[in-house]
Design an enzyme around this catalytic site. Structure first.
Site, mmCIF file in Angstrom:
data_model
loop_
_atom_site.group_PDB
_atom_site.id
_atom_site.type_symbol
_atom_site.label_atom_id
_atom_site.label_comp_id
_atom_site.label_asym_id
_atom_site.label_seq_id
_atom_site.Cartn_x
_atom_site.Cartn_y
_atom_site.Cartn_z
ATOM 1 N N TYR A 1 -2.085 -0.299 11.006
ATOM 2 C CA TYR A 1 -1.711 -1.115 9.641
ATOM 3 C C TYR A 1 -0.995 -0.535 9.037
ATOM 4 O O TYR A 1 -0.258 -1.402 8.648
ATOM 5 C CB TYR A 1 -3.828 -0.509 8.810
ATOM 6 C CG TYR A 1 -3.360 -0.979 8.148
ATOM 7 C CD1 TYR A 1 -3.412 -2.584 6.994
ATOM 8 C CD2 TYR A 1 -3.151 -0.075 6.604
ATOM 9 C CE1 TYR A 1 -2.768 -2.272 5.455
ATOM 10 C CE2 TYR A 1 -3.773 -0.099 5.337
ATOM 11 C CZ TYR A 1 -3.432 -1.283 4.527
ATOM 12 O OH TYR A 1 -2.990 -1.884 3.098
ATOM 13 N N THR B 1 0.659 -0.635 -0.113
ATOM 14 C CA THR B 1 -0.157 -0.037 0.098
ATOM 15 C C THR B 1 0.450 1.547 0.316
ATOM 16 O O THR B 1 1.987 1.508 0.478
ATOM 17 C CB THR B 1 -0.841 0.109 1.006
ATOM 18 O OG1 THR B 1 -1.680 1.272 1.500
ATOM 19 C CG2 THR B 1 0.020 -0.130 2.312
ATOM 20 N N ASP B 2 0.112 2.248 -0.567
ATOM 21 C CA ASP B 2 0.673 3.613 -0.268
ATOM 22 C C ASP B 2 1.261 4.347 1.176
ATOM 23 O O ASP B 2 1.393 5.395 1.322
ATOM 24 C CB ASP B 2 -0.250 4.069 -0.958
ATOM 25 C CG ASP B 2 -1.361 5.288 -0.880
ATOM 26 O OD1 ASP B 2 -2.119 4.186 -0.353
ATOM 27 O OD2 ASP B 2 -1.768 5.691 -1.765
ATOM 28 N N GLU B 3 0.347 3.641 2.110
ATOM 29 C CA GLU B 3 0.065 3.993 3.009
ATOM 30 C C GLU B 3 1.628 3.914 3.499
ATOM 31 O O GLU B 3 1.762 4.427 5.161
ATOM 32 C CB GLU B 3 -1.174 3.477 4.575
ATOM 33 C CG GLU B 3 -2.765 3.891 3.431
ATOM 34 C CD GLU B 3 -3.805 3.627 4.324
ATOM 35 O OE1 GLU B 3 -3.631 3.820 5.418
ATOM 36 O OE2 GLU B 3 -4.617 2.793 3.640
ATOM 37 N N ASP C 1 -13.004 13.258 13.574
ATOM 38 C CA ASP C 1 -11.775 12.746 12.936
ATOM 39 C C ASP C 1 -11.408 11.590 13.322
ATOM 40 O O ASP C 1 -10.875 11.291 14.556
ATOM 41 C CB ASP C 1 -10.860 13.430 12.409
ATOM 42 C CG ASP C 1 -9.809 13.606 11.112
ATOM 43 O OD1 ASP C 1 -10.492 12.370 10.302
ATOM 44 O OD2 ASP C 1 -9.470 13.978 10.360
ATOM 45 N N LYS D 1 2.225 -3.163 6.902
ATOM 46 C CA LYS D 1 2.715 -3.189 5.977
ATOM 47 C C LYS D 1 4.098 -2.781 5.583
ATOM 48 O O LYS D 1 4.880 -3.295 4.560
ATOM 49 C CB LYS D 1 1.697 -2.626 5.084
ATOM 50 C CG LYS D 1 -0.185 -3.088 5.052
ATOM 51 C CD LYS D 1 0.367 -4.692 4.661
ATOM 52 C CE LYS D 1 0.475 -4.859 3.099
ATOM 53 N NZ LYS D 1 0.292 -6.093 2.620
#
Length: 353
Positions: free
Chosen positions: A159, A133-135, A290, A163
């Site tokens: 998360y 993922t780009d995260e 948020d 990753k």
């Protein structure tokens, strides 16, 4: 054959369906733990396809993985298996550590042992494709350039940290053992079979059911949106032609703020399935508190995969989001099958405010 892990989930199932859509495709061993996001209904069309074999199991089960590899001798592994929802990782990070880090380690070790047993020609052909993922790159300021493969890792959620750790393991297995890996880091996917905890399917289903459309904060968090079919085509290209040990970013060249995405969905639904009262679905938009550590912006620079492999996404955001909304309208039985009591309890927990 190829071994696909996590192939009953959203992206994995789309990949398996796309792979087997060709009459000449190799067979698929599909190993999936079948957690809440792994859905057998995603694979319904393959029930009578002899090229597809679904195995219910965990990538952390070394005995099972080793037996599958020795029995079926796949020429590639495509690893989609992961816990992938940021909100769930905030509430319960342990599962993310177990699957995304320990599970990937176990898969790598089983695959490395299998690879070492292959003949020279089979070794040369074998690939381990790790889907990420780009995260892992963290968050961008509004004026920052998009993420390139050379960006440092700065994960901000349990998360993304899990990753990032799995990416580092894959890289280390290449540099230490010469194990033939490729890694892809994708931006936010959307499309058919998406479990409705993520923004786009959640908004579609809530809109149709007259429920609030929850938007975190001010709704100006920006993501690069990638249609899942385009992601799967990119993976096929990297698996076939990607350079060993390399990372390729896969993006849609579609930066959109969350609020813009929700308004686009509402406009399409206003056209395709208008509300009975004549009002816009946008009236259901509700702003909620948020989430902790919410990254402000992600953006992918997908120049490398285009320059090296000639890949670009086929869908624009406008074409992809219309196809996605239409799919959910056309598949109410699939939707009903995944919207269970536990799913409703999760929504209440996450968006109660």
């Amino acid at each position: 054959m190829i071994l696909v892990t996590g192939g009953a989930g959203f992206i994995g199932a789309n990949f398996v369906l796309g792979w087997l859509s060709s009459s000449e495709a190799e067979g698929v061993i599909n190993l999936d733990k079948l957690t809440y996001a792994g859905n057998l209904a995603n694979l319904q069309s393959l029930k009578v396809d002899p090229r597809h074999m679904l195995v219910h199991g965990d990538i952390g089960d070394k005995g099972l993985v080793s037996n599958l590899l020795s029995k079926y001798r796949p020429r590639a592994i495509v690893n989609f298996a992961a816990e992938s929802h940021v909100d769930r990782s905030i509430h319960g990070p342990a599962e993310f550590i177990q699957t995304n880090i320990i599970g990937t380690f176990n898969l790598l070790e089983c695959a490395r042992e299998y690879w070492a047993s292959l003949r020279d020609s089979e070794k040369e052909e074998f690939r381990f494709h790790h889907v990420s993922t780009d995260e892992v790159y963290g968050s961008l300021a509004p004026s920052d350039p998009a993420f390139k493969e050379s960006n440092p890792y700065e994960p901000n959620s349990p998360y993304s940290a899990s990753k990032a750790a799995s990416d580092h393991l894959v890289r280390a297995w290449f540099h230490t053992y010469g194990f033939p890996v490729v890694t892809t880091n994708c931006s936010n996917n959307y499309g058919p079979y998406h479990f409705p905890e993520k923004l786009i399917p959640l908004v579609i289903l809530n809109a149709l059911n007259g429920k609030p459309l929850p938007i975190y904060g001010d709704g100006q968090q920006i993501r690069d949106w990638l249609f899942v079919g385009d992601h799967c085509s990119a993976i096929r290209e990297v698996l076939a032609k990607g350079r060993l040990g390399e990372t390729y970013n896969i993006g849609g060249w579609n930066e959109k703020a969350n609020l813009e995405v929700v308004n686009a969905i509402c406009a399409i639904l206003d056209e395709l399935k208008p509300r009975a009262d004549g009002k816009s679905y946008a009236d259901q938009i509700t702003f909620v508190k948020d989430r902790p550590g919410h990254d402000r912006r992600y953006a992918i620079d997908a120049s490398k995969i285009e320059e090296e492999l000639g890949w670009r996404p086929a869908e624009t955001f406008d074409t992809g989001i219309r196809k996605t909304v239409q799919w959910y309208l056309d598949n109410p039985d699939w939707v009903q099958g995944v919207v269970t009591g536990s799913y409703r309890d999760w929504l209440e927990k996450q968006y109660h405010n």
